[in-house]
Design a protein around this motif. Structure first.
Motif, PDB file in Angstrom:
ATOM      1  N   PHE A  90      45.211  29.040  19.164  1.00 23.50           N
ATOM      2  CA  PHE A  90      43.951  28.413  18.001  1.00 23.50           C
ATOM      3  C   PHE A  90      42.683  28.422  19.029  1.00 23.50           C
ATOM      4  N   LEU A  91      42.778  28.329  20.399  1.00 24.67           N
ATOM      5  CA  LEU A  91      41.496  28.506  20.843  1.00 24.67           C
ATOM      6  C   LEU A  91      40.891  29.985  20.787  1.00 24.67           C
ATOM      7  N   LEU A  92      41.795  30.829  21.183  1.00 24.71           N
ATOM      8  CA  LEU A  92      41.466  32.125  21.173  1.00 24.71           C
ATOM      9  C   LEU A  92      40.798  32.689  19.882  1.00 24.71           C
ATOM     10  N   TRP A  93      41.573  32.262  18.775  1.00 30.65           N
ATOM     11  CA  TRP A  93      41.491  32.592  17.381  1.00 30.65           C
ATOM     12  C   TRP A  93      40.236  32.262  16.666  1.00 30.65           C
ATOM     13  N   LEU A  94      40.342  30.735  16.580  1.00 32.59           N
ATOM     14  CA  LEU A  94      39.313  29.845  16.092  1.00 32.59           C
ATOM     15  C   LEU A  94      37.777  29.831  17.044  1.00 32.59           C
ATOM     16  N   PHE A  95      38.023  30.089  18.092  1.00 37.38           N
ATOM     17  CA  PHE A  95      36.633  30.005  18.951  1.00 37.38           C
ATOM     18  C   PHE A  95      36.380  31.126  19.605  1.00 37.38           C
ATOM     19  N   GLY A  96      37.127  32.170  19.391  1.00 39.40           N
ATOM     20  CA  GLY A  96      36.860  33.530  20.270  1.00 39.40           C
ATOM     21  C   GLY A  96      35.679  33.977  20.041  1.00 39.40           C
ATOM     22  N   GLU A  97      35.172  34.807  21.033  1.00 44.25           N
ATOM     23  CA  GLU A  97      33.974  35.819  20.823  1.00 44.25           C
ATOM     24  C   GLU A  97      34.593  37.069  20.448  1.00 44.25           C
ATOM     25  N   GLY A  98      33.531  38.066  20.387  1.00 41.77           N
ATOM     26  CA  GLY A  98      34.024  39.597  20.176  1.00 41.77           C
ATOM     27  C   GLY A  98      34.211  39.687  18.622  1.00 41.77           C
ATOM     28  N   GLU A  99      34.486  40.889  18.449  1.00 41.97           N
ATOM     29  CA  GLU A  99      34.683  41.276  17.064  1.00 41.97           C
ATOM     30  C   GLU A  99      35.883  40.911  16.283  1.00 41.97           C
ATOM     31  N   ARG A 100      37.066  41.032  16.725  1.00 42.21           N
ATOM     32  CA  ARG A 100      38.359  40.592  16.318  1.00 42.21           C
ATOM     33  C   ARG A 100      39.168  39.629  16.974  1.00 42.21           C
ATOM     34  N   PRO A 101      38.447  38.426  17.140  1.00 39.13           N
ATOM     35  CA  PRO A 101      39.210  37.422  18.128  1.00 39.13           C
ATOM     36  C   PRO A 101      40.929  37.030  17.550  1.00 39.13           C
ATOM     37  N   ALA A 102      40.937  37.213  16.189  1.00 41.54           N
ATOM     38  CA  ALA A 102      42.376  36.932  15.732  1.00 41.54           C
ATOM     39  C   ALA A 102      43.169  37.782  15.936  1.00 41.54           C
ATOM     40  N   ARG A 103      43.065  39.135  16.107  1.00 42.77           N
ATOM     41  CA  ARG A 103      43.577  40.226  17.010  1.00 42.77           C
ATOM     42  C   ARG A 103      44.064  40.020  18.318  1.00 42.77           C
ATOM     43  N   ALA A 104      43.106  39.520  19.071  1.00 49.72           N
ATOM     44  CA  ALA A 104      43.191  39.167  20.508  1.00 49.72           C
ATOM     45  C   ALA A 104      44.336  38.067  20.764  1.00 49.72           C
ATOM     46  N   ALA A 105      44.318  37.169  19.654  1.00 50.70           N
ATOM     47  CA  ALA A 105      44.829  36.175  19.952  1.00 50.70           C
ATOM     48  C   ALA A 105      46.450  36.292  19.437  1.00 50.70           C
ATOM     49  N   ILE A 106      46.690  37.082  18.528  1.00 46.69           N
ATOM     50  CA  ILE A 106      47.834  37.251  18.150  1.00 46.69           C
ATOM     51  C   ILE A 106      48.792  38.358  19.248  1.00 46.69           C
ATOM     52  N   LYS A 107      47.887  39.168  19.584  1.00 47.95           N
ATOM     53  CA  LYS A 107      48.234  40.100  20.571  1.00 47.95           C
ATOM     54  C   LYS A 107      49.057  39.522  21.938  1.00 47.95           C
ATOM     55  N   PHE A 108      47.912  38.348  22.344  1.00 48.74           N
ATOM     56  CA  PHE A 108      48.296  37.607  23.487  1.00 48.74           C
ATOM     57  C   PHE A 108      49.561  36.662  23.142  1.00 48.74           C
ATOM     58  N   VAL A 109      49.519  36.144  21.966  1.00 47.44           N
ATOM     59  CA  VAL A 109      51.048  35.568  21.782  1.00 47.44           C
ATOM     60  C   VAL A 109      52.075  36.436  21.535  1.00 47.44           C
ATOM     61  N   LEU A 110      52.117  37.315  21.030  1.00 48.17           N
ATOM     62  CA  LEU A 110      53.279  38.261  20.649  1.00 48.17           C
ATOM     63  C   LEU A 110      53.767  38.751  22.063  1.00 48.17           C
ATOM     64  N   TYR A 111      52.792  38.922  22.847  1.00 43.20           N
ATOM     65  CA  TYR A 111      53.152  39.580  24.331  1.00 43.20           C
ATOM     66  C   TYR A 111      53.903  38.698  25.119  1.00 43.20           C
ATOM     67  N   THR A 112      53.332  37.270  25.133  1.00 45.00           N
ATOM     68  CA  THR A 112      53.884  36.031  25.843  1.00 45.00           C
ATOM     69  C   THR A 112      55.217  35.654  25.170  1.00 45.00           C
ATOM     70  N   LEU A 113      55.306  35.880  23.810  1.00 50.49           N
ATOM     71  CA  LEU A 113      56.599  35.275  23.174  1.00 50.49           C
ATOM     72  C   LEU A 113      57.628  36.355  23.542  1.00 50.49           C
ATOM     73  N   ALA A 114      57.255  37.590  23.469  1.00 56.88           N
ATOM     74  CA  ALA A 114      58.163  38.883  23.598  1.00 56.88           C
ATOM     75  C   ALA A 114      59.058  38.360  25.213  1.00 56.88           C
ATOM     76  N   GLY A 115      58.177  37.903  25.961  1.00 56.29           N
ATOM     77  CA  GLY A 115      58.861  37.645  27.261  1.00 56.29           C
ATOM     78  C   GLY A 115      59.490  36.395  27.226  1.00 56.29           C
ATOM     79  N   SER A 116      58.865  35.280  26.513  1.00 55.84           N
ATOM     80  CA  SER A 116      59.547  34.036  26.814  1.00 55.84           C
ATOM     81  C   SER A 116      60.580  33.638  25.867  1.00 55.84           C
ATOM     82  N   LEU A 117      60.706  34.298  24.846  1.00 56.39           N
ATOM     83  CA  LEU A 117      62.056  34.089  24.057  1.00 56.39           C
ATOM     84  C   LEU A 117      63.162  34.803  24.855  1.00 56.39           C
ATOM     85  N   LEU A 118      63.006  35.798  25.335  1.00 56.56           N
ATOM     86  CA  LEU A 118      63.969  36.405  26.157  1.00 56.56           C
ATOM     87  C   LEU A 118      64.521  35.394  27.303  1.00 56.56           C
ATOM     88  N   MET A 119      63.535  35.059  27.743  1.00 55.12           N
ATOM     89  CA  MET A 119      63.805  33.796  28.773  1.00 55.12           C
ATOM     90  C   MET A 119      64.614  32.643  28.091  1.00 55.12           C
TER      91      MET A 119
END
Lengths: 481, 494
Positions: A142-171
């Motif tokens: 939510f911090l990245l998405w709602l308060f993010g800088e740059g052109e597409r913070p929502a995209r950066a936020a979901i990219k971060f979450v999906l990357y991390t989750l791909a690892g952590s759900l396997l964990m």
């Protein structure tokens, strides 16, 4: 209750502050963060260095059917990271401008994220660790998405979450696998460390899923694609704890789980060599990418990839020097990176640009900033006498003991660090004044904000003995049984 | 004289004992009949509110009866083994009665807004709940089929309840045809099993089948046909085609009710018939269900990504969730079945809550269920935005919500039973699911100009708020519900 309050207090504060009028938010946030820091400092002072094992433990059955416990504890590794997290939270909240829109929610989310990270360092139960590990993602998203800088913070936020989750759900499969395949039906990290899975192939499978999760979080070389986007999108106060602490959770996981729980992940070949090899690759790759950047924020982001490589290299040296150096370096990096990001943000604030090639000759115009920034840059490139030198030296020493080739290639990163750091610093600060004229020097308040970090850079650099002494016992006993 | 000797006498005390075993169902049936009479007698102006009250009272009474029997009464077979009042049945009775109350709570204002006849709607919901309860209590193939049809027919009608909406009519027609098809499959399978074993009572089937060769073609064919029919009912891939269309066409309260209720009832039926009646054929139906589970998770999650309608998105998410729950059924044993029961119970709150929030968006002309219709929800009604966030995070399986703990229990059971590959498929697909669940949240929290406040009736708000609170509390403190789920799984896990 002491350890519980370290994570629960910021969380309660977060919920309250999010629904408070914005004008009280910052000072309430500072208060909560300071109290939490005070408790963490109290724990650190009362910490018994000679004791092998977890201290201040709290253990309550949580899900008895699955033998899950609410089990907290600190040892010589985690106490430093808990302190670091508490300190950086105070700085992050202080660095938040009160004029920000929805500042109450921003500070609430910051505190919630900090609470999650504190939980990761405090948890001794694997399920509890996992719960905090994933829960800290929600405020970060939510911090990245709602308060993010740059052109597409929502995209950066979901990219971060999906990357991390791909690892952590396997964990999660790994967490369950530890419970089932050790045959012990326990999630207790201390107990699991004494009974590794017997079958080498299963041990490798579990090692693999945990390694992926932590490698993405650190991030290690081929898994770092989320980092530039996320760091570019992150607002500076968030970066203080996002870059300063969250990356450390991955390294901490490696030290706490990968090394002790999987002593022998051998299938086809010995996978204990793969991670140090990737760490060395991260050191070089991060440095080269940093050299290529003109945007100073991105440059610092890539330098972080390079520095995290040293930490992982130290952990997977599988010896005391290396791991001690890695722990020390986690703290060091957590002190330096927030300072670097803060300075870059202040320069950008005064001049309106982060492009290092557009700036020149700032030093005479902003002497105070230039002076303090010098210390931070020198610390970042590992100058002896400042904190980073000791840690990097110890990790390389450990790596040399394991295999000289790792240390030799890793040391190239030490050579490259001055290239990008000094190029940025000299280019922007020295030479003929050119480019946009800065609107002024940094404020006294901003100087006060980084002063604890600067003091720590000197203190650890000149007298690292205090930290390493506490860590030694852990590295010897906790991780090597 | 000969007849009197062969036909066992059916005494009054026996009749009362039997009625006691199915008392949650019996009370609810009584209230349904009373509701029908009320709907006829009360003047048209006051009718709808009164029938809603009767429905809520009836469901609460039934819930109370089930809880009382759970705590104090001895469950056992009734009506010569055709039905039972064991803890498994009671667990589901509580679930269905609770779901019924939540449905009535959100549908009252919805029906008024859309100008629909309220009395009939609640009566249909009561009938469907009764059907579900019968399914959970059934210990004979005949009773299973009775419950299945009672539930289905009520829902066929309810799907087409928006009489002036052609999509609703289409949904009803599709549901009727595909549902009839599925029922036929189940019935054919039952006939074959009956042919092989010579009885319709599930415990007797279990005994008979243990003496037969597992390669008996009648048994194999029976299991496959029933499995296909059951997969239709839980909306598991590759038998899921009807789900998105029906969910989208039906009025949202019906969709919300169906998405949880039908799924839970169908799982109760699968566990009753497969784990209770055919434990000796476990390798056969486990293989079948493992295939269905993997397909559901992959198809459901991947297809959900591209949906722009919330109802369709949640339909595909439901297909995927059915796949997760099947892991627990396949794993079996006390841990597996307890995980299934826990998950179905908490699924009620998170999935129903998500649908209930969409219900609020509906206007007089129809449902507004595009994802973009949620835009500015945070400005329009911030508690609903927070709750929607909780539901989506829970469905995505983030701790500390119930969705995470449900998955933890299911996956632990799966790995313990040796189905690690299925669990790996499930977690990989969970990563995909996070993308579309979180995508729903983007309009919710976006700051758009459209900010007319969204009003919600007290009953809707409290139903949604209760779901939201339980979606977190039952996760932070899962022990009690898990104990209940283990007790519920007891009768079917030796």
């Amino acid at each position: 209750m002491t350890l519980t309050s370290i994570w629960l207090l910021p969380l309660i504060g977060a919920v309250l502050i999010a629904f408070m009028p914005p004008r009280f938010a910052k000072w309430m946030g500072v208060l909560v963060a300071l109290v939490s820091l005070g408790i963490a400092a109290g724990v650190a002072l009362a910490f018994a260095p000679g004791f092998h094992g977890y201290q201040f433990t709290e253990q309550v059955p949580w899900i008895p059917q699955l033998h899950v416990f609410y089990h907290l504890g600190v040892d010589g590794i985690s106490i430093w990271l808990v302190l670091l997290n508490a300190l950086l939270t105070v700085i992050a909240v202080l660095a938040t401008p009160v004029t920000m829109k929805n500042v109450n929610r921003f500070i609430g989310l910051l505190l919630a994220m900090s609470a999650g990270m504190a939980g990761v360092f405090l948890a001794v139960d694997l399920v509890l660790f996992y719960v905090f590990w994933e829960a800290m993602l929600i405020p970060a998203y939510f911090l990245l998405w709602l308060f993010g800088e740059g052109e597409r913070p929502a995209r950066a936020a979901i990219k971060f979450v999906l990357y991390t989750l791909a690892g952590s759900l396997l964990m999660l499969v790994g967490v369950i696998g530890e419970y089932v395949f050790t045959g012990q039906q326990t999630f207790d990290l201390a107990k699991l460390a004494t009974i590794p899975v017997s079958s080498a192939s299963i041990q490798f499978g579990l090692f693999f899923v945990f390694a992926i999760a932590f490698a993405i979080k650190v991030p290690l070389f081929p898994f770092h694609a989320w980092l530039p986007d996320a760091y570019m999108a992150a607002p500076t106060p968030m970066l203080v704890i996002f870059a300063g602490v969250m990356g450390k959770t991955g390294a901490y996981g490696m030290l706490r789980i990968l090394v002790p729980l999987f002593p022998n992940p051998v299938l086809w070949w010995d996978w204990r060599w793969v991670i140090p090899a990737l760490a060395v690759a991260a050191i070089i790759w991060g440095a080269l990418m940093a050299i290529a950047q003109r945007d100073m924020k991105l440059l610092v982001a890539y330098s972080s990839v390079s520095h995290m490589g040293f930490i992982v290299l130290g952990i997977f040296a599988y010896n005391v020097q290396g791991q001690q150096g890695a722990i020390l370096q986690m703290v060091n990096h957590g002190i330096i990176i927030p300072a670097l990001f803060l300075f870059v943000a202040w320069i950008a604030d005064r001049t309106g640009t982060r492009d290092r090639s557009a700036l020149a000759g700032l030093a005479p115009r902003m002497p105070v900033l230039a002076g303090v920034f010098t210390i931070v840059v020198l610390a970042a490139l590992g100058l002896p006498g400042l904190n980073s030198f000791v840690g990097e030296f110890m990790t390389l020493l450990g790596a040399w003991e394991r295999a000289p080739v790792l240390a030799v290639i890793g040391a190239v990163g030490l050579v490259l660090a001055p290239v990008y750091m000094l190029r940025m610093f000299q280019g922007a600060m020295h030479g003929e004044p050119a480019g946009p004229r800065p609107s002024g020097d940094i404020y006294a308040g901003q100087l006060a904000l980084v002063s604890p970090l600067i003091i720590l850079m000197f203190a650890i650099g000149l007298y690292p003995y205090v930290l390493t002494q506490l860590m030694t016992s852990v590295a010897q006993v906790g991780l090597y049984r | 004289m000969m007849l009197a000797a062969t036909i066992p006498t059916y005494t009054w005390s026996q009749a009362l004992a039997d009625l006691g075993q199915i008392s949650p169902i019996a009370t609810l049936t009584g209230f349904m009949l009373f509701a029908i009479v009320t709907d006829l007698v009360i003047p048209i102006k006051r009718r709808s509110g009164v029938v809603a009250m009767v429905a809520v009272v009836g469901l609460s009474y039934s819930l109370g009866t089930a809880v009382y029997r759970w705590l104090y009464a001895q469950g056992g077979p009734a009506y010569s083994g055709m039905a039972t009042g064991d803890s498994f049945a009671l667990f589901f009775d509580i679930l269905f009665a609770g779901l019924g109350i939540l449905t009535v709570a959100i549908s009252h204002s919805y029906l008024q807004k859309r100008g629909m006849r309220e009395g009939e709607f609640h009566i249909l919901m009561l009938a469907a709940v009764i059907g579900m309860m019968v399914l959970a209590s059934a210990t004979s193939l005949v009773t299973v089929f009775l419950g299945l049809e009672l539930l289905s027919i009520a829902l066929y009608v309810a799907s087409g309840f928006a009489r002036d909406d052609s999509r609703s009519q289409e949904a009803a027609a599709k549901y009727l045809l595909v549902g009839g098809f599925a029922s036929a499959f189940v019935l054919y399978g039952m006939a074959l099993i009956y042919g092989a074993s010579g009885t319709t009572l599930l415990p007797d089937i279990a005994k008979q089948v243990s003496t037969l060769s597992p390669t008996n073609p009648l048994l194999i064919l029976g299991v496959v046909l029933m499995g296909v029919g059951f997969a239709f009912k839980v909306s598991a891939a590759p038998f899921h085609m009807w789900t998105p269309d029906v969910y989208q066409g039906a009025p949202i309260p019906v969709t919300a009710f169906m998405s949880v209720g039908t799924k839970a009832a169908a799982f109760a039926m699968i566990v009753r018939v497969f784990a209770g009646g055919l434990p000796h054929l476990a390798p056969e139906w486990q293989a079948l269900l493992a295939f269905v589970a993997a397909t559901s998770m992959i198809v459901g999650n991947l297809t959900a990504i591209t949906q722009s309608s919330l109802k369709r998105l949640l339909a595909y998410s439901g297909i995927a969730q059915a796949g997760y729950v099947l892991i627990g059924v396949i794993a079996g044993g006390k841990a597996g079945l307890a995980a299934v029961l826990y998950y179905l119970f908490v699924y009620m709150f998170m999935n129903f809550g998500a649908f209930a929030v969409v219900t609020l968006l509906a206007g007089p002309d129809g449902d507004r269920d595009r994802i973009s219709d949620l835009s500015g929800l945070y400005k329009r009604n911030w508690p609903m935005a927070v709750l929607m966030t909780v539901f989506m995070l829970s469905l995505a399986g983030f701790p500390p919500t119930v969705g995470f703990f449900g998955k933890l229990f299911l996956f632990t059971a799966g790995v313990s039973a040796g189905y690690t590959w299925l669990v790996v498929v499930a977690v990989l697909m969970s990563v995909v699911s996070v993308y579309y669940y979180v995508r729903v949240l983007i309009p919710v929290w976006s700051t758009t100009t459209r900010a007319e406040p969204l009003r919600a009736s007290i009953s809707s708000t409290s139903a949604i708020a209760l779901s939201g609170v339980l979606s977190v509390v039952l996760g932070l403190y899962p022990t009690s519900l898990l104990i209940a789920a283990q007790l519920g799984a007891g009768p079917l896990s030796p």
